[in-house]
Design an enzyme around this catalytic site. Structure first.
Site, short mmCIF file in Angstrom:
data_model
loop_
_atom_site.label_atom_id
_atom_site.label_comp_id
_atom_site.label_asym_id
_atom_site.label_seq_id
_atom_site.Cartn_x
_atom_site.Cartn_y
_atom_site.Cartn_z
N ASP A 132 82.57 53.37 9.42
CA ASP A 132 82.86 53.59 10.82
C ASP A 132 84.12 52.75 11.11
O ASP A 132 84.47 51.85 10.36
CB ASP A 132 81.67 53.16 11.71
CG ASP A 132 81.76 53.83 13.08
OD1 ASP A 132 80.72 53.93 13.75
OD2 ASP A 132 82.86 54.30 13.44
N TRP A 133 84.74 53.08 12.19
CA TRP A 133 86.06 52.45 12.45
C TRP A 133 85.88 50.94 12.68
O TRP A 133 85.15 50.53 13.56
CB TRP A 133 86.70 53.16 13.64
CG TRP A 133 87.53 54.37 13.28
CD1 TRP A 133 88.81 54.63 13.68
CD2 TRP A 133 87.18 55.48 12.44
NE1 TRP A 133 89.26 55.83 13.19
CE2 TRP A 133 88.28 56.36 12.40
CE3 TRP A 133 86.04 55.82 11.69
CZ2 TRP A 133 88.27 57.55 11.66
CZ3 TRP A 133 86.04 57.00 10.96
CH2 TRP A 133 87.14 57.84 10.95
#
Ligand code: GLC
Length: 668
Positions: A222-223
């Protein structure tokens, strides 16, 4: 890139490391033109493509995932995937960062609008269809967020402390089922699980996701979910997103220190090259099939399948000119319906909503009178100026439709709700209008469960529209006016109040979120605690009436059974019915939920017609996860099969005795 090309590509160490850290916020690294840059974009509820100045490009705003789940329709889930894929192709995206299948452990979670359900079987089976829909068009998907990301508060560091059976039986199965659609990527979540970040949790990523579930493609972070470059490479996270100079520098330092080896880097590079090859092969076949209008119609169709009729006292619905008399519509959501919750899953459309009052007027015919209270604001602070208008108008009308709900300011990524009631001013409006009008129908636009206890007994009808996308008013008016019977059913329990839930406040206790509700989330919890609920999991009313009969259970293998039953439409309107099959282990030596969803079917049935429905149950329908065997295990004994129109409206019951040979049982 075909096999030959693959051999020809020789990447420098720097190029390989950059391949592991992405090119920018949305693309993989192109290695100085040697490789195609893979373009990945959000989101589950419609394509979300940002412009350089931070605006969102317009796309088809679909019914949100939580609302698609209320359709209980595999066809609707697939259609949603196919439709969003057309927007992706049109705008040049290669991979859609969706769907999310995290379990709805608490109704407060800010992202519940973009998740399917509190039940892993319903979530997984619908997610599988959604992924199939997207990927059938040559667009990849990224199943997310792996795993146990069940609240937003403190999501970047909180540790989900979960015992093994709950992990295996509740928080992993939706991923396991959805993986059958072979998503091109899996995205690891931000949080820790049992103390170790998801992005470096070797047990969950390598041993479980890859080793047990057989996923051998790209794991993307995920970012900003990566905290250690060498630990994430060792755990099998192939691409960190988004690219940052620091990520590359830290990765290079880890390599120079010998913390990661050439072999480990090449394993990640291989998987990324395989992904690039998939995208290149897809490029040759993918083409836009639906026009913008056809995509809009798909959104309407899915919304029609997903809207839930929760209450219909005195058959106040469907509307008709004679019965309903002068109709008043109030509430700003009527003509400014929320498209979804906030954050990366919010799709923006430039579709101009047809006015709800006009749509209803058209459908009811000339004799109908449908007014709307001007500027009835039930959202901001200024609302009190307008409730008066609505009350005054309610006096002079026979039926009042009050449109209320939440929206992206209340339900959003990055924060949790602190309550599940409607905003006070909206409750106030409902109560005051209900004081002067006996036929109030409340239409709720929200992404998750709403506590309606303050007003539910004061109104005759409740329709849960959810965040039903850009086609919401066409779908809603069609249902309100009886053109189509509602067929949606709740994919999450609506509790009587927040106090009745396990996770009363979601602020958490610092760094650890103790999942000591274990297996008992959603209907499993309310059953286990024998609690009343406002509306149970699987609940949804119809304009038709269905009779269930003729349950038969046939043994078709050691631990395989075929359940068949008949559903007859004894009403006078064609409609779809979602019948649900639950399994109960009557005598178990381990604690188990009262019952668990193991099958469902949505069937269109005409008045007087009956359908015989067949559901296959296999080992996993009866098994629990044994932490001793480290595997799924079926105990000999009596199991009850329950067929219902909701989890608490059981129509048919039958028993089977499973009697497996000694060698398939525990030695005591
Ligand atoms: C976000 C979300 C994830 C999304 C990604 C890219 O923080 O957690 O679901 O796909 O970052 O926007």
């Amino acid at each position: 890139m075909n096999k030959e090309n693959k051999k020809q590509i020789s990447l420098t160490l720097e190029e390989k490391l950059k391949l592991l850290t992405g090119k920018d916020g949305w693309r993989t690294y192109g290695a100085n033109g040697k490789l195609k840059e893979v373009f990945m974009l959000d989101g589950p509820n419609g394509l979300r493509m940002m412009t350089d100045d931070g605006q969102t490009k317009k796309a088809t705003a679909m019914p949100n995932i939580s609302i698609i789940a209320n359709s209980w329709s595999k066809e609707a889930a697939r259609l949603a995937g196919e439709t969003i894929a057309d927007d992706c192709i049109e705008k040049g995206a290669d991979i859609l960062l969706a769907p999310g299948v995290n379990m709805k452990r608490t109704p407060l979670c800010g992202r519940n609008f973009e998740y399917f359900s509190e039940d892993p079987y319903l979530a997984g089976t619908l997610a599988k269809e959604y992924i199939d829909g997207v990927q059938s068009k040559g667009i990849g998907t990224s199943l997310k967020h792996f795993c146990a990301n069940n609240r937003e508060y403190d999501r970047f560091s909180v540790s989900s402390e979960i015992e093994e059976r709950a992990l295996r039986e509740i928080y992993l199965p939706a991923f396991e089922i959805a993986l059958k659609a072979n998503p091109w990527m899996v995205m690891c979540s931000y949080n820790r699980i049992n103390g170790v970040y998801a992005s470096e949790n070797k047990y969950l990523l390598e041993d479980v996701l890859r080793g047990e579930f057989g996923f051998n493609d790209v794991i993307v972070s995920d970012w900003w979910a990566v905290h250690s470059q060498f630990r994430r490479v060792k755990a099998g996270v192939d691409i960190e997103m988004p690219f940052t100079d620091k990520s590359y520098d830290d990765l290079k330092t880890a390599y120079d220190k010998g913390l990661i080896t050439d072999e480990e880097i090449d394993v990640c590079v291989e998987r990324i090259l395989k992904l690039i090859e998939k995208v290149e092969n897809a490029d040759k076949v993918k083409k836009v099939e639906k026009t913008t209008e056809e995509r809009h119609q798909a959104a309407v169709q899915i919304a029609k399948e997903s809207i839930v009729l929760l209450k219909n006292e005195d058959n106040v619905l469907p509307l008709n000119a004679e019965k309903s008399g002068r109709i008043l519509i109030s509430g700003t959501f009527a003509n400014d319906p929320p498209m979804g919750g906030g954050g990366s899953a919010l799709a923006e459309t430039d579709f101009k909503q047809e006015r709800l009052e006009n749509l209803i007027s058209e459908k009811l015919g000339d004799s109908a009178v449908v007014d709307i209270t001007a500027n009835t604001q039930f959202t901001g602070d200024g609302c009190n100026n307008y409730i008066g208008n609505a009350i005054e108008a309610a006096y002079s009308h026979d039926t009042v439709i009050v449109c209320v709900g939440t929206g992206k300011w209340i339900e959003s990524e990055g924060k949790d709700r602190t309550d599940i009631k409607l905003p006070f001013v909206q409750e106030e409006a409902i109560l005051k209008i209900a004081k002067v009008n006996p036929n109030v129908i409340v239409v709720v636009y929200a992404g998750g469960a709403i506590d309606m206890s303050a007003w539910i007994d004061k109104v005759k009808g409740v329709v849960f529209v959810g965040f039903a996308g850009e086609g919401v008013n066409e779908a809603l008016s069609s249902i309100l006016c009886g053109e189509v019977s509602p067929s949606g059913k709740l994919s999450e329990t609506f509790p009587l109040s927040l106090d009745d839930t396990f996770v009363k406040n979601n602020v958490g206790d610092g760094f650890v979120d103790l999942y000591n509700d274990g297996l008992f989330i959603g209907y499993r919890y309310y059953d286990h605690e024998n609690k009343e609920v406002l509306f149970p999991f699987g609940h949804g009313l119809s304009y038709a009436k269905f009779d269930y009969s003729n349950l038969k259970i046939e043994k078709t293998g050691d631990i395989e059974y075929e359940i068949s039953y008949t559903v007859k439409n004894i009403g006078n309107i064609s409609a779809k019915e979602v019948s649900q099959v639950y399994v109960k282990d009557e005598c178990s030596f381990v604690v188990r939920p009262e019952k668990e969803l193991k099958g469902y079917s949505k069937d269109f049935i005409k008045p007087g017609e009956e359908k015989q429905i067949k559901i296959k149950l296999c080992k996993r329908a009866f098994a629990y996860y044994s932490t001793i065997l480290k595997d799924w295990h079926v105990e000999n004994g009596i199991f009850e099969i329950l067929v219902g129109s909701s989890s608490r409206d059981i129509k048919l019951k039958g028993k089977i005795e499973i009697n497996l040979p000694e060698e398939m049982q525990f030695t005591r």
